[in-house]
Scaffold this motif. Structure first.
Motif, PDB file in Angstrom:
ATOM      1  N   ALA A  49       1.668  13.411  13.565  1.00 40.27           N
ATOM      2  CA  ALA A  49       0.304  13.339  12.262  1.00 40.27           C
ATOM      3  C   ALA A  49       0.534  12.164  11.368  1.00 40.27           C
ATOM      4  CB  ALA A  49       0.639  14.981  11.552  1.00 40.27           C
ATOM      5  N   ARG A  50      -0.652  11.594  11.385  1.00 36.26           N
ATOM      6  CA  ARG A  50      -0.659  10.463  10.242  1.00 36.26           C
ATOM      7  C   ARG A  50      -1.373  11.286   9.188  1.00 36.26           C
ATOM      8  NH1 ARG A  50       0.809   5.701  12.579  1.00 36.26           N
ATOM      9  NH2 ARG A  50       0.532   5.549  14.723  1.00 36.26           N
ATOM     10  N   PHE A  51      -0.970  10.477   8.011  1.00 29.25           N
ATOM     11  CA  PHE A  51      -1.521  11.153   6.750  1.00 29.25           C
ATOM     12  C   PHE A  51      -1.355  10.114   5.557  1.00 29.25           C
ATOM     13  CE2 PHE A  51       2.675  12.324   6.678  1.00 29.25           C
ATOM     14  CZ  PHE A  51       3.101  12.099   5.288  1.00 29.25           C
ATOM     15  N   ARG A  52      -2.473  10.425   4.700  1.00 28.44           N
ATOM     16  CA  ARG A  52      -2.191   9.622   3.397  1.00 28.44           C
ATOM     17  C   ARG A  52      -2.816  10.681   2.439  1.00 28.44           C
ATOM     18  NH1 ARG A  52      -4.573   4.536   0.919  1.00 28.44           N
ATOM     19  NH2 ARG A  52      -3.954   3.197   2.508  1.00 28.44           N
ATOM     20  N   LEU A  53      -1.956  10.690   1.290  1.00 27.61           N
ATOM     21  CA  LEU A  53      -2.438  11.880   0.352  1.00 27.61           C
ATOM     22  C   LEU A  53      -2.680  11.081  -0.948  1.00 27.61           C
ATOM     23  CD1 LEU A  53       0.666  14.079   0.848  1.00 27.61           C
ATOM     24  CD2 LEU A  53      -1.740  14.522   1.862  1.00 27.61           C
ATOM     25  N   ASP A  54      -3.635  11.861  -1.538  1.00 25.79           N
ATOM     26  CA  ASP A  54      -4.287  11.033  -2.833  1.00 25.79           C
ATOM     27  C   ASP A  54      -3.635  11.764  -4.079  1.00 25.79           C
ATOM     28  OD1 ASP A  54      -5.879  13.475  -3.152  1.00 25.79           O
ATOM     29  OD2 ASP A  54      -7.420  12.900  -2.044  1.00 25.79           O
ATOM     30  N   ARG A  55      -4.415  11.506  -5.197  1.00 27.81           N
ATOM     31  CA  ARG A  55      -3.693  12.172  -6.305  1.00 27.81           C
ATOM     32  C   ARG A  55      -3.675  13.870  -6.630  1.00 27.81           C
ATOM     33  NH1 ARG A  55      -4.615   9.340 -11.819  1.00 27.81           N
ATOM     34  NH2 ARG A  55      -2.695  10.505 -11.921  1.00 27.81           N
ATOM     35  N   ARG A  56      -4.483  14.510  -5.694  1.00 27.40           N
ATOM     36  CA  ARG A  56      -4.786  15.953  -5.809  1.00 27.40           C
ATOM     37  C   ARG A  56      -3.158  16.439  -5.403  1.00 27.40           C
ATOM     38  NH1 ARG A  56      -8.540  17.682  -1.228  1.00 27.40           N
ATOM     39  NH2 ARG A  56      -7.663  15.854  -0.709  1.00 27.40           N
ATOM     40  N   PHE A  57      -2.296  15.439  -4.758  1.00 29.49           N
ATOM     41  CA  PHE A  57      -1.018  16.150  -4.412  1.00 29.49           C
ATOM     42  C   PHE A  57       0.140  15.372  -5.004  1.00 29.49           C
ATOM     43  CE2 PHE A  57      -4.162  16.454  -0.835  1.00 29.49           C
ATOM     44  CZ  PHE A  57      -4.364  17.546  -0.747  1.00 29.49           C
ATOM     45  N   GLU A  58      -0.160  14.931  -6.131  1.00 27.73           N
ATOM     46  CA  GLU A  58       0.785  14.254  -6.975  1.00 27.73           C
ATOM     47  C   GLU A  58       1.843  15.141  -7.704  1.00 27.73           C
ATOM     48  OE1 GLU A  58      -0.002  10.295  -9.365  1.00 27.73           O
ATOM     49  OE2 GLU A  58      -0.587  11.950 -10.593  1.00 27.73           O
ATOM     50  N   SER A  59       2.900  14.402  -7.988  1.00 31.18           N
ATOM     51  CA  SER A  59       4.119  15.245  -8.734  1.00 31.18           C
ATOM     52  C   SER A  59       4.389  14.166  -9.960  1.00 31.18           C
ATOM     53  CB  SER A  59       5.126  15.268  -7.885  1.00 31.18           C
ATOM     54  OG  SER A  59       6.195  15.894  -8.754  1.00 31.18           O
ATOM     55  N   TYR A  60       5.477  13.331  -9.763  1.00 28.09           N
ATOM     56  CA  TYR A  60       5.586  12.429 -10.947  1.00 28.09           C
ATOM     57  C   TYR A  60       4.061  11.487 -10.573  1.00 28.09           C
ATOM     58  CZ  TYR A  60      10.026  14.105 -11.928  1.00 28.09           C
ATOM     59  OH  TYR A  60      11.238  14.866 -12.168  1.00 28.09           O
ATOM     60  N   LEU A 103       4.763   7.894  -1.824  1.00 27.33           N
ATOM     61  CA  LEU A 103       3.831   7.526  -2.803  1.00 27.33           C
ATOM     62  C   LEU A 103       2.441   7.731  -2.429  1.00 27.33           C
ATOM     63  CD1 LEU A 103       5.143   3.730  -3.463  1.00 27.33           C
ATOM     64  CD2 LEU A 103       5.836   5.982  -4.612  1.00 27.33           C
ATOM     65  N   ILE A 104       1.712   8.154  -3.382  1.00 27.09           N
ATOM     66  CA  ILE A 104       0.174   8.560  -2.962  1.00 27.09           C
ATOM     67  C   ILE A 104      -0.480   7.181  -2.510  1.00 27.09           C
ATOM     68  CG2 ILE A 104       0.191  10.355  -4.613  1.00 27.09           C
ATOM     69  CD1 ILE A 104      -1.622   8.509  -6.462  1.00 27.09           C
ATOM     70  N   GLU A 105      -1.584   7.354  -1.696  1.00 28.78           N
ATOM     71  CA  GLU A 105      -2.460   6.459  -1.327  1.00 28.78           C
ATOM     72  C   GLU A 105      -1.674   5.503  -0.457  1.00 28.78           C
ATOM     73  OE1 GLU A 105      -5.633   6.836  -1.376  1.00 28.78           O
ATOM     74  OE2 GLU A 105      -5.840   8.204  -3.072  1.00 28.78           O
ATOM     75  N   ARG A 106      -0.895   5.852   0.092  1.00 26.71           N
ATOM     76  CA  ARG A 106       0.019   5.175   1.234  1.00 26.71           C
ATOM     77  C   ARG A 106      -0.023   5.917   2.521  1.00 26.71           C
ATOM     78  NH1 ARG A 106       3.967   1.677  -1.573  1.00 26.71           N
ATOM     79  NH2 ARG A 106       2.829   1.014  -3.218  1.00 26.71           N
ATOM     80  N   ASP A 107       0.237   5.048   3.698  1.00 21.90           N
ATOM     81  CA  ASP A 107       0.020   5.711   4.963  1.00 21.90           C
ATOM     82  C   ASP A 107       1.443   6.013   5.601  1.00 21.90           C
ATOM     83  OD1 ASP A 107      -2.877   5.297   5.183  1.00 21.90           O
ATOM     84  OD2 ASP A 107      -2.606   3.103   5.948  1.00 21.90           O
ATOM     85  N   TYR A 108       1.471   7.159   5.993  1.00 19.82           N
ATOM     86  CA  TYR A 108       2.776   7.979   6.642  1.00 19.82           C
ATOM     87  C   TYR A 108       2.394   8.311   7.950  1.00 19.82           C
ATOM     88  CZ  TYR A 108       4.513   6.968   1.770  1.00 19.82           C
ATOM     89  OH  TYR A 108       5.222   6.473   0.773  1.00 19.82           O
ATOM     90  N   HIS A 109       3.440   8.762   8.699  1.00 19.05           N
ATOM     91  CA  HIS A 109       3.565   9.751   9.961  1.00 19.05           C
ATOM     92  C   HIS A 109       4.580  10.453   9.948  1.00 19.05           C
ATOM     93  CE1 HIS A 109       4.933   5.964  11.552  1.00 19.05           C
ATOM     94  NE2 HIS A 109       5.422   6.590  12.613  1.00 19.05           N
TER      95      HIS A 109
END
Length: 194
Positions: A49-60, A103-109
């Motif tokens: 699964a590829r994903f990119r998370l935005d600030r809704r999923f932020e911690s620090y 990091l938010i707004e970065r691509d991962y899989h």
């Protein structure tokens, strides 16, 4: 997750839960506006699964909340089990190791593979990798398969939805099966090695 245009990947694998018209899985349902919306594709060793998370999923500031990393790994491992073994399974235990912050707004899989089965349980492992395939986090988990009839009293599914799901699990259009020649898991479509 859908790509940045909201379109699922062309080679997306359909999960059996999609036969339930309004399923709301936090990890993979397109009907859950608060969820992750993960979409799965074949991987040589299992499921991705590829994903990119935005600030809704932020911690620090600028960092993805670590709990979501565990959710993503669990989601990919759990769906791999459903697709490979044609049985749903509850997570019994999971251990997640964090190597670097995501990091938010970065691509991962996330790539999941099956591991060892013991005493009626199924094992799986998952790695979260960055764009350069650098390892960011890894998880291992144990799952206990279940029959829908045995947990029917715990699920909020209508009888028709249970019947649809049982049918989807018993007559797979797409599934992942062990490739005994290499010891890895290879996706099959309609029973044909792809």
């Amino acid at each position: 997750m859908t790509d940045h245009t909201g379109t699922p990947p062309a080679d997306a694998v359909t999960v059996p839960w999609s036969v339930v018209p309004d399923y709301h899985c936090f990890g993979c349902s397109p009907h859950n506006s608060s969820g992750l919306g993960l979409r799965f594709t074949r991987h040589a060793d299992g499921l991705r699964a590829r994903f990119r998370l935005d600030r809704r999923f932020e911690s620090y500031p600028g960092v993805v909340h670590g709990g979501l990393i565990g959710v993503i790994c669990d989601e990919v491992m759990g769906n791999l089990i459903v697709l490979a073994r044609r049985v749903p399974a509850f997570t019994v235990s999971q251990r997640t190791r964090f190597l670097t912050p995501l990091l938010i707004e970065r691509d991962y899989h996330c790539v999941a593979t099956l591991s060892t089965d013991k005493g009626g349980t199924i094992g799986a492992v998952a790695d979260i990798l960055d764009e350069d395939d650098g390892l960011c986090a890894s998880a291992s988990a144990v799952y206990r398969p279940f029959a829908l009839a045995d947990v029917r009293h715990q699920l909020t599914l209508a009888d028709a939805d249970v019947a649809r799901l049982e049918y989807a699990l018993s007559t797979p259009e797409t599934h992942i099966a062990p490739d005994t020649s290499s010891g890895s898991n290879t996706l099959h479509r309609n029973g044909v090695l792809t």
